[in-house]
Design a protein around this motif. Structure first.
Motif, short mmCIF file in Angstrom:
data_model
loop_
_atom_site.label_atom_id
_atom_site.label_comp_id
_atom_site.label_asym_id
_atom_site.label_seq_id
_atom_site.Cartn_x
_atom_site.Cartn_y
_atom_site.Cartn_z
N UNK A 1 3.93 -2.42 -11.93
CA UNK A 1 3.94 -2.45 -10.74
C UNK A 1 2.56 -1.90 -10.08
N UNK A 2 2.04 -2.33 -8.86
CA UNK A 2 0.87 -1.66 -8.37
C UNK A 2 0.62 -2.01 -6.85
N UNK A 3 0.13 -1.19 -6.13
CA UNK A 3 -0.08 -1.24 -4.92
C UNK A 3 -1.75 -1.17 -4.57
N UNK A 4 -2.10 -1.54 -3.62
CA UNK A 4 -3.62 -1.63 -3.21
C UNK A 4 -4.11 -0.28 -2.73
N UNK B 1 9.04 -11.79 -3.10
CA UNK B 1 8.38 -12.14 -4.22
C UNK B 1 7.67 -10.82 -4.80
N UNK B 2 6.22 -11.15 -5.35
CA UNK B 2 5.49 -10.06 -6.00
C UNK B 2 5.36 -8.83 -4.96
N UNK B 3 5.01 -8.94 -3.73
CA UNK B 3 4.85 -8.06 -2.80
C UNK B 3 6.06 -7.02 -2.70
N UNK B 4 6.93 -7.62 -2.51
CA UNK B 4 8.16 -6.85 -2.39
C UNK B 4 8.59 -6.12 -3.72
N UNK B 5 8.45 -6.79 -4.74
CA UNK B 5 8.52 -6.26 -6.24
C UNK B 5 7.70 -5.02 -6.30
N UNK B 6 6.33 -5.10 -6.04
CA UNK B 6 5.70 -4.01 -6.09
C UNK B 6 5.78 -2.73 -5.32
N UNK B 7 5.97 -2.99 -3.99
CA UNK B 7 6.53 -1.88 -3.07
C UNK B 7 7.84 -1.31 -3.67
N UNK C 1 0.85 -1.04 -0.15
CA UNK C 1 0.00 -0.21 0.11
C UNK C 1 0.86 1.15 -0.02
N UNK C 2 0.36 2.35 -0.17
CA UNK C 2 1.09 3.53 0.11
C UNK C 2 1.84 3.60 1.34
N UNK C 3 1.18 3.18 2.38
CA UNK C 3 1.74 3.38 3.58
C UNK C 3 3.17 2.27 3.70
N UNK C 4 3.22 1.11 3.00
CA UNK C 4 4.05 0.24 3.06
C UNK C 4 5.24 1.00 2.03
N UNK D 1 -4.19 -3.63 -6.61
CA UNK D 1 -3.40 -3.02 -7.36
C UNK D 1 -4.05 -1.98 -8.19
N UNK D 2 -4.73 -0.71 -7.49
CA UNK D 2 -5.37 0.56 -8.28
C UNK D 2 -4.25 1.25 -8.71
N UNK D 3 -3.04 1.65 -7.95
CA UNK D 3 -2.15 2.57 -8.16
C UNK D 3 -0.88 1.87 -8.48
N UNK D 4 -0.20 2.21 -9.69
CA UNK D 4 0.82 1.82 -10.15
C UNK D 4 1.63 2.33 -11.14
N UNK D 5 2.56 1.97 -11.70
CA UNK D 5 3.33 2.48 -12.69
C UNK D 5 3.94 1.42 -13.68
N UNK D 6 4.15 1.81 -15.10
CA UNK D 6 5.29 0.90 -15.66
C UNK D 6 6.62 1.34 -15.40
N UNK D 7 7.67 0.60 -14.92
CA UNK D 7 8.83 1.08 -14.59
C UNK D 7 9.69 -0.12 -14.65
N UNK D 8 10.53 -0.02 -15.78
CA UNK D 8 11.44 -1.23 -16.00
C UNK D 8 12.50 -1.38 -14.97
N UNK D 9 12.86 -2.71 -14.76
CA UNK D 9 14.13 -2.95 -13.84
C UNK D 9 15.55 -2.59 -14.73
N UNK D 10 16.39 -2.26 -13.83
CA UNK D 10 17.75 -2.50 -14.46
C UNK D 10 18.28 -3.71 -14.89
N UNK D 11 18.25 -4.45 -14.19
CA UNK D 11 18.64 -5.71 -13.99
C UNK D 11 17.61 -6.62 -13.40
#
Ligand SMILES: NC(=O)c1ccc[n+]([C@@H]2O[C@H](COP(=O)([O-])OP(=O)(O)OC[C@H]3O[C@@H](n4cnc5c(N)ncnc54)[C@H](O)[C@@H]3O)[C@@H](O)[C@H]2O)c1
Length: 361
Positions: free
Chosen positions: A139-142, A100-106, A73-76, A148-158
């Motif tokens: 990526x998206x947060x709740x 996993x996906x949660x760490x990835x999204x935050x 979430x935004x708090x996280x 998953x309502x808030x998010x961006x398209x942001x590529x990783x570097x690696x």
């Protein structure tokens, strides 16, 4: 298909990036230690399990993150950014996300916001993240009750991948990863689905073919996102299984691991496709038998068709009483089918829940 231990480069308008395979966690940790000015955001369970193996970058400042939907979430994100601020992060910081996906999204959103964007390196530690979410830049947060309502398209570097992380995953998290793998195999082709079904049937989920299936999933997803990076058209089919799966997650208050909800959603989508006359019954039944055998789950909360349809009406892909369903017309041929969210659809889902449900209680 190229060898599954070769790097895989993903073309992106934000800069190409490479998925780099590592045979062991120690070699991967050495690569993390070489990242310039790293700030590590790590799943707290992974940090506890791999403390010794991560010794090479023990000096790096870090934020430990519980892998819960309430942390996504935004708090996280704020907690992660405050930790980065306290560690005197700068514009030269590289965020290293391990989990996993949660760490990835935050982490992705945190890296995107810090000084208007710094690079991030991703180390997926769940099968779901290795086989699916680590590429594609989403990526998206709740927000409130909505996932998953808030998010961006942001590529990783690696992206640094080591399949050994799967050894410590709970069985349901391994099955959850395979939920997305099944989805991608059916999107790809009849051959990819048959290989997956036969390998899993013969040797189980942790068998010798795991790395090959991770690789096959990434190659299928790469083929699609390189054509349509920002989900304007073709990439939408990656949502196959998700409209129903997200509804199930919503009505069970996330009592179902994401990839298992996707496997359930794939089965429901196939059933709907068969009932609409789009998919051969034999194909539905073959996949249904595989999903019933390998992906069964008993959600702690009951649900019915009315609740599923009500949740679908709140889906971000629903509007004006209609929703985009992603329905297979054959293995390897999933298409977008705009469908009214009406009594007809509810009756088909009711038939599924009454007689076919692979999650039946
Ligand atoms: N951004 C994307 O493209 C994308 C795609 C799919 C899913 N998602 C999101 O990802 C989330 C689900 O992620 P997930 O399924 O990868 O798992 P997760 O991050 O929810 O983690 C699942 C569990 O596994 C534990 N864990 C992680 N790695 C481990 C390891 N190596 N050994 C032992 N335990 C480990 C975690 O602590 C947690 O308990 C959902 O919020 C979903 O919406 C994002």
């Amino acid at each position: 298909m190229i060898a599954h231990d070769a790097p895989l480069t993903v073309r992106s308008s934000q800069g190409d990036y490479t998925v780099e395979p590592f045979a062991g966690v120690a070699a991967l940790a050495a690569a993390v230690a070489a990242v310039p000015e790293p700030f590590v955001i790590v799943d707290e369970r992974v940090a506890a399990l791999y403390g010794d193996a991560f010794a090479a970058f023990a000096h790096a400042p870090r934020h430990m993150l519980p892998a819960t939907e309430s942390e996504k979430t935004l708090h996280g994100v704020e907690r992660a950014l405050l930790a980065l601020q306290a560690a005197r992060g700068s514009k030269r910081t590289t965020v290293v996300a391990i989990g996993g996906g949660i760490v990835q999204d935050v982490s992705t959103l945190s890296a995107h916001l810090w000084y208007r964007g710094v690079p991030y390196v991703y180390v997926p530690t769940t099968l779901l993240a290795m086989a699916d979410s680590c590429i594609g830049a989403k990526s998206a947060v709740n927000l409130g009750a909505f996932k998953n309502q808030l998010g961006t398209f942001q590529s990783p570097q690696r992206v640094l991948v080591c399949e050994r992380f799967v050894d410590t995953l709970d069985a349901d998290d391994v099955r959850s990863g395979y939920g997305e793998i099944v989805k991608l195999a059916i999107i790809d082709s009849a051959g990819a689905y048959a290989r997956l079904r036969d390998d899993v049937t013969a040797t189980g989920f942790r068998g010798p073919f795991l790395a090959a299936h991770v690789r096959a999933s990434l190659e299928t997803k790469r083929r699609i996102i390189e054509i349509d990076e920002y989900e304007r058209d073709l990439r939408r089919i990656l949502n196959y299984g998700h409209t129903f799966g997200h509804a199930l997650e919503s009505v069970t208050e996330n009592a179902v691991p994401h990839g298992l909800a996707v496997a359930w959603g794939v089965d429901v989508a196939n059933f709907v496709a068969w009932r609409l006359g789009l998919l051969e019954r034999a194909v539905y039944e073959d996949v249904h038998a595989f999903i019933a055998r390998c992906f069964a789950f008993r959600p702690a909360r009951a649900y019915d068709a009315a609740a599923i349809v009500a949740a679908m009406k709140r889906d971000k892909k629903a509007s004006a009483g209609s929703v985009a369903l992603f329905l297979p017309h054959a293995l390897g041929d999933v298409r977008v089918v705009p469908t009214p969210l009406d009594a007809t659809l509810e009756a088909v889902i009711a038939d599924y829940v009454a007689a076919e449900d692979v999650f039946a209680r």
